[in-house]
Design a protein around this motif. Structure first.
Motif, PDB file in Angstrom:
ATOM      1  N   VAL A  39       0.842  -1.199   0.000  1.00  0.00           N
ATOM      2  CA  VAL A  39       0.000   0.000   0.000  1.00  0.00           C
ATOM      3  C   VAL A  39       0.878   1.250   0.000  1.00  0.00           C
ATOM      4  O   VAL A  39       0.602   2.213  -0.727  1.00  0.00           O
ATOM      5  N   ILE A  40       1.934   1.245   0.785  1.00  0.00           N
ATOM      6  CA  ILE A  40       2.824   2.405   0.858  1.00  0.00           C
ATOM      7  C   ILE A  40       3.516   2.637  -0.481  1.00  0.00           C
ATOM      8  O   ILE A  40       3.579   3.769  -0.968  1.00  0.00           O
ATOM      9  N   VAL A  41       3.987   1.576  -1.116  1.00  0.00           N
ATOM     10  CA  VAL A  41       4.648   1.710  -2.420  1.00  0.00           C
ATOM     11  C   VAL A  41       3.661   2.231  -3.463  1.00  0.00           C
ATOM     12  O   VAL A  41       3.979   3.145  -4.235  1.00  0.00           O
ATOM     13  N   CYS A  42       2.449   1.676  -3.491  1.00  0.00           N
ATOM     14  CA  CYS A  42       1.443   2.131  -4.468  1.00  0.00           C
ATOM     15  C   CYS A  42       1.064   3.590  -4.248  1.00  0.00           C
ATOM     16  O   CYS A  42       0.904   4.345  -5.213  1.00  0.00           O
ATOM     17  N   SER A  43       0.926   4.000  -3.001  1.00  0.00           N
ATOM     18  CA  SER A  43       0.573   5.401  -2.740  1.00  0.00           C
ATOM     19  C   SER A  43       1.702   6.342  -3.149  1.00  0.00           C
ATOM     20  O   SER A  43       1.450   7.435  -3.672  1.00  0.00           O
ATOM     21  N   GLU A  44       2.940   5.935  -2.954  1.00  0.00           N
ATOM     22  CA  GLU A  44       4.065   6.779  -3.355  1.00  0.00           C
ATOM     23  C   GLU A  44       4.193   6.864  -4.874  1.00  0.00           C
ATOM     24  O   GLU A  44       4.507   7.925  -5.418  1.00  0.00           O
ATOM     25  N   LYS A  67       1.523   9.270  -5.945  1.00  0.00           N
ATOM     26  CA  LYS A  67       1.951  10.650  -5.671  1.00  0.00           C
ATOM     27  C   LYS A  67       2.971  11.127  -6.705  1.00  0.00           C
ATOM     28  O   LYS A  67       2.927  12.280  -7.143  1.00  0.00           O
ATOM     29  N   LEU A  68       3.885  10.265  -7.096  1.00  0.00           N
ATOM     30  CA  LEU A  68       4.885  10.614  -8.099  1.00  0.00           C
ATOM     31  C   LEU A  68       4.224  10.937  -9.431  1.00  0.00           C
ATOM     32  O   LEU A  68       4.571  11.934 -10.081  1.00  0.00           O
ATOM     33  N   SER A  77       4.140  14.675 -11.057  1.00  0.00           N
ATOM     34  CA  SER A  77       4.763  14.856 -12.373  1.00  0.00           C
ATOM     35  C   SER A  77       3.800  15.525 -13.345  1.00  0.00           C
ATOM     36  O   SER A  77       4.179  16.438 -14.080  1.00  0.00           O
ATOM     37  N   VAL A  78       2.543  15.077 -13.339  1.00  0.00           N
ATOM     38  CA  VAL A  78       1.536  15.686 -14.213  1.00  0.00           C
ATOM     39  C   VAL A  78       1.332  17.150 -13.835  1.00  0.00           C
ATOM     40  O   VAL A  78       1.261  18.025 -14.710  1.00  0.00           O
ATOM     41  N   LEU A  79       1.248  17.439 -12.545  1.00  0.00           N
ATOM     42  CA  LEU A  79       1.065  18.823 -12.111  1.00  0.00           C
ATOM     43  C   LEU A  79       2.274  19.686 -12.461  1.00  0.00           C
ATOM     44  O   LEU A  79       2.128  20.854 -12.829  1.00  0.00           O
ATOM     45  N   MET A  80       3.474  19.130 -12.362  1.00  0.00           N
ATOM     46  CA  MET A  80       4.669  19.892 -12.705  1.00  0.00           C
ATOM     47  C   MET A  80       4.695  20.203 -14.195  1.00  0.00           C
ATOM     48  O   MET A  80       5.029  21.324 -14.604  1.00  0.00           O
ATOM     49  N   ILE A  81       4.330  19.238 -15.025  1.00  0.00           N
ATOM     50  CA  ILE A  81       4.287  19.472 -16.465  1.00  0.00           C
ATOM     51  C   ILE A  81       3.213  20.502 -16.797  1.00  0.00           C
ATOM     52  O   ILE A  81       3.411  21.392 -17.622  1.00  0.00           O
ATOM     53  N   LEU A  95      10.336  19.358 -15.585  1.00  0.00           N
ATOM     54  CA  LEU A  95      10.383  17.969 -15.118  1.00  0.00           C
ATOM     55  C   LEU A  95      11.710  17.323 -15.503  1.00  0.00           C
ATOM     56  O   LEU A  95      12.331  16.633 -14.683  1.00  0.00           O
ATOM     57  N   LYS A  96      12.164  17.566 -16.733  1.00  0.00           N
ATOM     58  CA  LYS A  96      13.451  17.009 -17.163  1.00  0.00           C
ATOM     59  C   LYS A  96      14.595  17.548 -16.312  1.00  0.00           C
ATOM     60  O   LYS A  96      15.508  16.811 -15.938  1.00  0.00           O
TER      61      LYS A  96
END
Length: 128
Positions: free
Chosen positions: A66-71, A74-75, A79-83, A91-92
């Motif tokens: 669950v922790i890995v999937c949530s992270e 979030k990534l 990333s979408v919000l940064m783009i 992002l690059k």
């Protein structure tokens, strides 16, 4: 007693470095309130759904998955919000700086995983 105003309000605003006083709250203030409300709802839903998932008839799962999937989620969202806000070049650039900052981010990341694991374990042990 009557108190008289010695300085005009327009002079006060000029002394403070402003030309006029704002009459309505800035859009950023509304954005901050919306973000605060969304975070409060998200954290409340997280606790409630996690507690419900630990009931006796629920399918057991590994907390680490669950922790890995949530992270990862979030990534992807960040990333979408940064783009969307800064463009693909930002992002690059951030990804190119990642190897240099990996050591500095390693310890807090491990502590965060440990903290998240403890939170899930604590919620599992709480009475309904």
């Amino acid at each position: 007693p009557n108190i008289t105003l010695l300085v005009k309000p327009s002079n006060m605003s000029k002394e403070l470095g402003r030309t006029s006083l704002p009459s309505t709250p800035a859009p950023k203030a509304y954005a901050k309130l919306i973000v605060l409300a969304v975070l409060a709802l998200q954290n409340t839903a997280h606790v409630i759904l996690t507690k419900v998932s630990f009931r006796e008839r629920a399918v057991p799962y590994l907390v680490s998955s669950v922790i890995v999937c949530s992270e990862v989620l979030k990534l992807c969202v960040s990333s979408v919000l940064m783009i969307a806000t800064s463009g693909q070049s930002a992002l690059k650039e951030a990804l190119s700086e990642l190897p240099a900052s990996a050591v500095a981010l390693g310890l807090p990341s491990l502590l965060y995983v440990f903290q998240s694991t403890l939170i899930y374990e604590a919620m599992r042990l709480l009475d309904p």
